[in-house]
Design a protein around this motif. Sequence first.
Motif, PDB file in Angstrom:
ATOM      1  N   ILE A 293     -15.779  33.683 -45.254  1.00 35.64           N
ATOM      2  CA  ILE A 293     -15.927  32.333 -45.791  1.00 35.64           C
ATOM      3  C   ILE A 293     -16.544  31.378 -44.767  1.00 35.64           C
ATOM      4  N   PHE A 294     -17.670  30.769 -45.164  1.00 34.33           N
ATOM      5  CA  PHE A 294     -18.316  29.713 -44.392  1.00 34.33           C
ATOM      6  C   PHE A 294     -18.413  28.428 -45.200  1.00 34.33           C
ATOM      7  N   VAL A 295     -17.526  28.267 -46.158  1.00 32.74           N
ATOM      8  CA  VAL A 295     -17.512  27.083 -47.009  1.00 32.74           C
ATOM      9  C   VAL A 295     -16.968  25.891 -46.208  1.00 32.74           C
ATOM     10  N   PRO A 296     -17.551  24.674 -46.355  1.00 35.82           N
ATOM     11  CA  PRO A 296     -17.028  23.496 -45.648  1.00 35.82           C
ATOM     12  C   PRO A 296     -15.556  23.268 -45.905  1.00 35.82           C
ATOM     13  N   ALA A 297     -14.912  22.533 -44.996  1.00 38.22           N
ATOM     14  CA  ALA A 297     -13.458  22.366 -45.029  1.00 38.22           C
ATOM     15  C   ALA A 297     -12.955  21.817 -46.352  1.00 38.22           C
ATOM     16  N   SER A 298     -13.727  20.937 -46.974  1.00 36.74           N
ATOM     17  CA  SER A 298     -13.274  20.322 -48.223  1.00 36.74           C
ATOM     18  C   SER A 298     -13.139  21.319 -49.364  1.00 36.74           C
ATOM     19  N   GLY A 299     -13.853  22.436 -49.291  1.00 34.31           N
ATOM     20  CA  GLY A 299     -13.793  23.424 -50.362  1.00 34.31           C
ATOM     21  C   GLY A 299     -13.304  24.787 -49.940  1.00 34.31           C
ATOM     22  N   ALA A 300     -12.898  24.919 -48.675  1.00 31.51           N
ATOM     23  CA  ALA A 300     -12.544  26.227 -48.146  1.00 31.51           C
ATOM     24  C   ALA A 300     -11.302  26.823 -48.809  1.00 31.51           C
ATOM     25  N   VAL A 301     -10.282  26.009 -49.046  1.00 32.53           N
ATOM     26  CA  VAL A 301      -9.060  26.525 -49.668  1.00 32.53           C
ATOM     27  C   VAL A 301      -9.341  26.981 -51.099  1.00 32.53           C
TER      28      VAL A 301
ATOM     29  N   SER B  21      -1.776  40.667 -53.015  1.00 32.07           N
ATOM     30  CA  SER B  21      -2.174  41.757 -52.118  1.00 32.07           C
ATOM     31  C   SER B  21      -3.251  41.328 -51.136  1.00 32.07           C
ATOM     32  N   THR B  22      -3.619  40.047 -51.158  1.00 30.56           N
ATOM     33  CA  THR B  22      -4.699  39.549 -50.306  1.00 30.56           C
ATOM     34  C   THR B  22      -4.173  39.155 -48.933  1.00 30.56           C
ATOM     35  N   ARG B  23      -4.852  39.623 -47.886  1.00 33.30           N
ATOM     36  CA  ARG B  23      -4.518  39.231 -46.522  1.00 33.30           C
ATOM     37  C   ARG B  23      -5.553  38.211 -46.045  1.00 33.30           C
ATOM     38  N   LEU B  24      -5.069  37.190 -45.330  1.00 36.36           N
ATOM     39  CA  LEU B  24      -5.935  36.133 -44.817  1.00 36.36           C
ATOM     40  C   LEU B  24      -5.964  36.166 -43.303  1.00 36.36           C
ATOM     41  N   ILE B  25      -7.157  36.136 -42.739  1.00 36.47           N
ATOM     42  CA  ILE B  25      -7.350  35.937 -41.303  1.00 36.47           C
ATOM     43  C   ILE B  25      -8.001  34.573 -41.122  1.00 36.47           C
ATOM     44  N   GLY B  26      -7.401  33.738 -40.282  1.00 36.73           N
ATOM     45  CA  GLY B  26      -7.922  32.401 -40.075  1.00 36.73           C
ATOM     46  C   GLY B  26      -7.093  31.388 -40.842  1.00 36.73           C
ATOM     47  N   PRO B  27      -7.658  30.190 -40.975  1.00 38.32           N
ATOM     48  CA  PRO B  27      -9.032  29.759 -40.684  1.00 38.32           C
ATOM     49  C   PRO B  27      -9.252  29.455 -39.201  1.00 38.32           C
ATOM     50  N   ASN B  28     -10.435  28.880 -38.927  1.00 38.32           N
ATOM     51  CA  ASN B  28     -10.796  28.476 -37.566  1.00 38.32           C
ATOM     52  C   ASN B  28     -10.617  29.640 -36.600  1.00 38.32           C
ATOM     53  N   CYS B  29     -11.257  30.752 -36.939  1.00 36.04           N
ATOM     54  CA  CYS B  29     -11.103  31.970 -36.153  1.00 36.04           C
ATOM     55  C   CYS B  29     -12.451  32.659 -35.990  1.00 36.04           C
ATOM     56  N   PRO B  30     -12.548  33.612 -35.028  1.00 35.58           N
ATOM     57  CA  PRO B  30     -13.801  34.361 -34.869  1.00 35.58           C
ATOM     58  C   PRO B  30     -13.942  35.520 -35.830  1.00 35.58           C
ATOM     59  N   GLY B  31     -12.838  35.986 -36.419  1.00 33.93           N
ATOM     60  CA  GLY B  31     -12.908  37.075 -37.382  1.00 33.93           C
ATOM     61  C   GLY B  31     -12.320  38.369 -36.875  1.00 33.93           C
ATOM     62  N   VAL B  32     -12.781  39.475 -37.436  1.00 36.44           N
ATOM     63  CA  VAL B  32     -12.257  40.806 -37.112  1.00 36.44           C
ATOM     64  C   VAL B  32     -13.418  41.774 -36.969  1.00 36.44           C
ATOM     65  N   ILE B  33     -13.274  42.707 -36.037  1.00 34.08           N
ATOM     66  CA  ILE B  33     -14.308  43.722 -35.822  1.00 34.08           C
ATOM     67  C   ILE B  33     -13.671  45.059 -35.477  1.00 34.08           C
TER      68      ILE B  33
ATOM     69  N   ALA C 141      -2.575  26.844 -49.575  1.00 38.56           N
ATOM     70  CA  ALA C 141      -3.198  28.168 -49.605  1.00 38.56           C
ATOM     71  C   ALA C 141      -2.193  29.267 -49.288  1.00 38.56           C
ATOM     72  N   ARG C 142      -1.382  29.054 -48.248  1.00 32.91           N
ATOM     73  CA  ARG C 142      -0.384  30.064 -47.871  1.00 32.91           C
ATOM     74  C   ARG C 142       0.593  30.321 -49.008  1.00 32.91           C
ATOM     75  N   ARG C 143       1.044  29.263 -49.648  1.00 39.57           N
ATOM     76  CA  ARG C 143       1.997  29.434 -50.747  1.00 39.57           C
ATOM     77  C   ARG C 143       1.356  30.177 -51.906  1.00 39.57           C
ATOM     78  N   SER C 144       0.098  29.884 -52.178  1.00 42.72           N
ATOM     79  CA  SER C 144      -0.589  30.528 -53.296  1.00 42.72           C
ATOM     80  C   SER C 144      -0.840  32.006 -53.029  1.00 42.72           C
ATOM     81  N   LEU C 145      -1.016  32.376 -51.750  1.00 40.32           N
ATOM     82  CA  LEU C 145      -1.290  33.771 -51.406  1.00 40.32           C
ATOM     83  C   LEU C 145      -0.020  34.611 -51.318  1.00 40.32           C
ATOM     84  N   GLU C 146       1.141  33.962 -51.242  1.00 39.74           N
ATOM     85  CA  GLU C 146       2.394  34.717 -51.178  1.00 39.74           C
ATOM     86  C   GLU C 146       2.575  35.563 -52.438  1.00 39.74           C
ATOM     87  N   GLY C 147       2.941  36.807 -52.235  1.00 41.74           N
ATOM     88  CA  GLY C 147       3.160  37.697 -53.367  1.00 41.74           C
ATOM     89  C   GLY C 147       1.911  38.378 -53.878  1.00 41.74           C
TER      90      GLY C 147
END
Length: 294
Positions: free
Chosen positions: A72-80, A117-129, A109-115
């Motif tokens: 995700i590279f969506v601006p902060a206003s629409g990222a969630v 199967s989606t895992r979230l990395i970030g935001p404001n992070c370099p990612g995963v490799i 966002a955290r509350r909506s993702l609870e329960g």
Amino acid sequence: MSILVDGSTRVVVQGITGRAGSFHARACLDYGTRIVAGVTPGRGGQKLDDRVPIFDSVAEAKQLTGCNASLIFVPASGAVDAMLETAASGIELIVCITEGIPILDMVRARRSLEGTSTRLIGPNCPGVITPGQCKIGIMPGYIHKPGPVGIVSRSGTLTYEAVWQLSQTGIGQSSCVGIGGDPVHGLGLREVIEMFDRDPATEAILVIGEIGGCEEQEAAVFWETSSRKPTAVFLAGVTAPPGRRMGHAGAVITGTSGTVAAKIEAFQAVGIPIILSPADIGKGMAKALAAAVT
């Protein structure tokens, strides 16, 4: 093996037509990442460099390409909203690079993702490799090399420094995960350490923590009770002046739990070696590996 991503991961880039999104999508493609789709509402039917089809929604992209991870590279206003759209489409992994997302938005966002199967990395992070297989994020791919050390970090820049030192020392990485430093984020240190602990390809773990929060103490508890893999830790912020407001979004100290001294004490109490200088990360990890062998 690896954790979270490998050569079979199929990635959709949300915000692929923006300056940052297109630049880093191309860098991931050049690294060998299987970017199979991009999403920008209103741009459906276009392509990025005749290589990546662009869709109007994540649901459409998933249906037609089988993507199972999102960058995700969506601006902060629409990222969630982008995160929630991705989760609703059944995507298994979200890597959100966007910075500046309000804390209350991330709580939603955290509350909506609870329960789910989606895992979230970030935001404001370099990612995963996973070196040599898949890069989802903004890290410089050329500094990584495949190997036995799993890295999890709260700091993007220190992740790159640690990887460079390890690679220069001849120590490769199984996977590297930058979880981000915002106060409210997705996967935490302990969760990633648990994944590395279960991964047969990861023989040792490097943890890069910093001031603020208590994730490091939680990780130390897991190491004491469950993990048996050699681990070394570097903690940023030893010289941070008391009472001074720091610029990092996650550097919020409550009482004494968020201080580097408290984190060092927690790790030392369970026998995990502390690397004292960022210049010694490579040597410190090599020493931890050697001690484990002997």
